[in-house]
Design an enzyme around this catalytic site. Structure first.
Site, short mmCIF file in Angstrom:
data_model
loop_
_atom_site.label_atom_id
_atom_site.label_comp_id
_atom_site.label_asym_id
_atom_site.label_seq_id
_atom_site.Cartn_x
_atom_site.Cartn_y
_atom_site.Cartn_z
N ARG A 1 -4.31 0.58 -2.05
CA ARG A 1 -3.77 -0.79 -2.02
C ARG A 1 -3.56 -1.33 -3.42
O ARG A 1 -4.25 -0.95 -4.37
CB ARG A 1 -4.73 -1.72 -1.26
CG ARG A 1 -4.99 -1.29 0.18
CD ARG A 1 -6.00 -2.19 0.85
NE ARG A 1 -6.28 -1.76 2.23
CZ ARG A 1 -7.22 -0.87 2.55
NH1 ARG A 1 -7.98 -0.34 1.59
NH2 ARG A 1 -7.40 -0.51 3.80
N HIS B 1 0.17 5.78 1.00
CA HIS B 1 -0.77 6.78 1.47
C HIS B 1 -0.60 8.07 0.67
O HIS B 1 0.54 8.48 0.40
CB HIS B 1 -0.55 7.05 2.96
CG HIS B 1 -0.60 5.81 3.81
ND1 HIS B 1 -1.71 5.01 3.86
CD2 HIS B 1 0.33 5.24 4.60
CE1 HIS B 1 -1.48 3.99 4.68
NE2 HIS B 1 -0.25 4.11 5.14
N GLU C 1 3.34 8.64 8.14
CA GLU C 1 3.21 7.91 9.39
C GLU C 1 4.57 7.47 9.91
O GLU C 1 5.56 7.40 9.16
CB GLU C 1 2.30 6.69 9.22
CG GLU C 1 2.77 5.68 8.20
CD GLU C 1 1.71 4.61 7.93
OE1 GLU C 1 0.52 4.88 8.10
OE2 GLU C 1 2.11 3.50 7.54
N HIS D 1 4.79 0.29 0.93
CA HIS D 1 5.24 -0.39 2.15
C HIS D 1 4.20 -1.42 2.56
O HIS D 1 3.07 -1.44 2.06
CB HIS D 1 5.44 0.61 3.30
CG HIS D 1 4.19 1.31 3.72
ND1 HIS D 1 3.67 2.39 3.03
CD2 HIS D 1 3.32 1.10 4.75
CE1 HIS D 1 2.57 2.80 3.61
NE2 HIS D 1 2.32 2.03 4.67
N GLN E 1 0.82 -1.20 0.00
CA GLN E 1 0.00 0.00 0.00
C GLN E 1 0.86 1.25 0.00
O GLN E 1 2.08 1.21 0.18
CB GLN E 1 -0.90 0.01 1.25
CG GLN E 1 -0.12 -0.01 2.55
CD GLN E 1 -1.02 -0.14 3.77
OE1 GLN E 1 -1.21 0.82 4.51
NE2 GLN E 1 -1.57 -1.35 3.98
#
Length: 572
Positions: free
Chosen positions: A445, A244, A269, A426, A242
């Site tokens: 994804r 972001h 993140e 990642h 996936q």
């Protein structure tokens, strides 16, 4: 102002001397009259003259001048008006400093930890407005990749906090069945997993509604929400491959597909491991490593096709890559970024686009069969091969089974952190960790998942950076506290560790914060301006919301470890 000029003959030249005299008379409050006479003498070389010209001004070096300061008798009117006789000041000679170059002070080296302490001190207002320290009840997520039973740290925290809340009369405890996978515990204001502020008698308020009752007090001026989302993850099997989105992409995705992309925010993140068995895939390997794997595993080369192999081969001898460090520093910059980007995109496209799916899956089956036979014989598989076989047992027909051959596989030790930028591929594989991010739940994804895949979006959004990721143990900023600071303003994390019978003050910061007890237990103490005090018991899995500019003291008998998530007040 009076001035006069004269000329005097030296041995081989003539100089011109100019004398300027300024007189200033001052009357002090006690009636003392002081007159200051300033005389400046400047000499300049001039043309030679045949004869010496007499001068009453003494010869002065052209590199020096003098300032004369003395008191003279004031005029009669000033004496009569003051009624006092002025004091006399002795003649003083003060040479003017002569500097041929500006004076530049030596740079002062400040250690990073000291710099961080200075930032913290500067960010704290001089006058603290006492805020709130409130107990939270947190949501949990039952994703399929989570752990079941006592092996799930997230489950254990949720249930332990529930029991303690019941003891304190804040809510009723509950039990999560052993066969239910508990993947995540959420702490924050995201609507997909809202925390609740607990009051007596089972009354609770959503954390978002609570902070918006008094946003200046609970979130800071100009804000009405938390900028971060705090989580605990318990990983039972690999998560999806996936990435972001950044802010610009997130806005577009949310507008086009709001049911899939539930907010318009970006989602960088940072993961901090709670165990020594945490592993992940992160970012593309350096191209030389990818090309070596194409040579070592012919099935891999067959899967990506001749064009991708040739593009990687042409770059295999060049330094190429970026680091995925917590500080955000780049590592080795590619010699030709455009070619590097094109090669990685061509290679990855062949895995995930449907027009080649059947061919790629055939190569996946071939390589997994060969590796299993190698395991049964005398040969031993390496870590990378073991990960490929592990993926194949869960998703045997997924092209991304081969992703360990081109993504970095990292092991994150307890206390180590990994920062993941937006638009970087990642997947977490195993372990227990806390994770802090911008307040978003946007995930794009592409593989190793039964959930919705958005292949075209992910192919377009990736940065296609290559290189080795960096891990960090954070920065120790005082005796008990370690700071994990990413290169974004949305969030940062501190961990505070106290030995048995220890005490420490968690200093106020200009950001709302969430405290989570990771190990042990103790008490939080808050003192108000009127002298009253408040105490909250804190044990494993319990979390509290702390308003900005609020100081709390932590004490413990048996030892305690606390994590504090907040906006990144250190990021300029």
């Amino acid at each position: 102002m009076a001035s006069r000029s004269c000329m005097t003959r030296t041995d081989d030249s003539t100089v011109t001397t100019t004398t300027d005299t300024a007189t200033v008379t001052r009357l002090s409050p006690d009636g003392t009259v002081t007159t200051v006479v300033t005389t400046t003498i400047v000499t300049v070389p001039g043309p030679k003259v045949p004869a010496l010209v007499e001068s009453s001004v003494p010869e002065v070096s052209p590199l020096r001048s003098k300032v004369l300061v003395r008191s003279l008798s004031p005029d009669e009117d000033m004496i009569k008006s003051s009624g006092k006789i002025p004091k006399l000041v002795d003649l003083r000679i003060r040479p003017e400093p002569i500097s041929l170059e500006p004076i530049r002070p030596e740079p002062i080296y400040t250690p990073q930890s000291q710099t961080m302490r200075l930032r913290r001190a500067q960010s704290t207002p001089a006058k603290i407005r006492p805020g709130s320290v409130r107990m939270l009840s947190c949501a949990y997520q039952k994703y399929a990749w989570g752990k079941c039973g006592a092996g799930s740290t997230a489950r254990n925290m949720v249930m332990s906090a529930s029991r303690e809340h019941e003891k304190a009369g804040l809510s009723t405890s509950f039990t999560i069945p052993e066969n239910v996978p508990v993947a995540e515990m959420w702490m924050g204001t995201h609507p997909s997993g809202m925390s609740r502020v607990l009051d007596k008698d089972g009354v609770s308020t959503s954390l978002l509604d609570y902070v918006r009752q008094d946003p200046d007090k609970h979130t800071g001026e100009g804000e009405d929400n938390l900028t971060f989302l705090f989580k605990v993850l318990s990983i039972g099997q690999v998560l999806s491959i996936q990435a972001h989105p950044d802010k610009h992409l997130a806005v577009r995705l949310h507008a086009a597909r709001p049911t899939l992309y539930k907010d318009p925010n970006h989602k960088p993140e940072m993961a901090i491991s709670l165990s020594d068995d945490t592993t992940a895939l992160i970012g593309f390997r350096p191209i030389p490593e990818i090309y070596d794997n194409m040579i070592k595993y012919p099935e891999f080369a067959q899967a990506v096709g001749d064009r991708a192999v040739a593009m990687c081969a042409s770059l295999a001898g060049l330094s190429s890559g970026y680091g995925a460090s917590v500080g955000g520093d780049e590592m080795d910059r590619p010699v030709d970024e455009g070619r590097c980007w094109a090669a990685l995109k061509e290679m990855f496209r062949t895995f995930v686009q449907s027009d080649r799916n059947e061919h790629v899956v055939k190569q996946v089956h071939a390589i997994t069969k060969r590796l299993r036979e190698k395991n049964k014989g005398d040969g031993e598989t390496n870590v990378m091969e073991g990960v490929v076989l592990y993926f194949a047992t869960i998703y045997p027909d997924d092209p991304c089974v081969l992703s360990p051959l081109f993504f970095n596989h990292v092991k994150i030790a307890k206390g180590q952190a990994l920062y993941i930028r937006t638009n970087e591929p990642h997947a977490y594989i195993s372990g227990e960790l806390i994770e802090c991010m911008a307040c978003s739940d946007n995930v794009v994804r592409v593989g190793l998942t039964p959930k919705v895949k958005d292949t075209d979006t992910l192919l377009d959004m990736l940065t296609y950076r290559a290189g080795k990721p960096r891990l960090t143990y954070g920065e120790r900023i005082d005796e008990h506290t370690t700071l994990y600071e990413p290169p974004v303003k949305d969030f940062c994390v501190e961990t505070v560790i106290l030995e048995p019978n220890g005490k420490s003050v968690i200093k106020p910061v200009p950001s709302p914060a969430i405290l989570l007890c990771i190990e042990g237990g103790g008490s939080l103490h808050q003192e108000f301006a009127d002298g009253t005090k408040k105490e909250l018991k804190l044990s494993f899995g319990m979390s509290v919301f702390v308003s900005p500019n609020t100081s709390v003291e932590v004490s413990t008998e048996g030892g305690i470890m606390i994590a504090r998530a907040m906006s990144n007040i250190h990021c300029s």
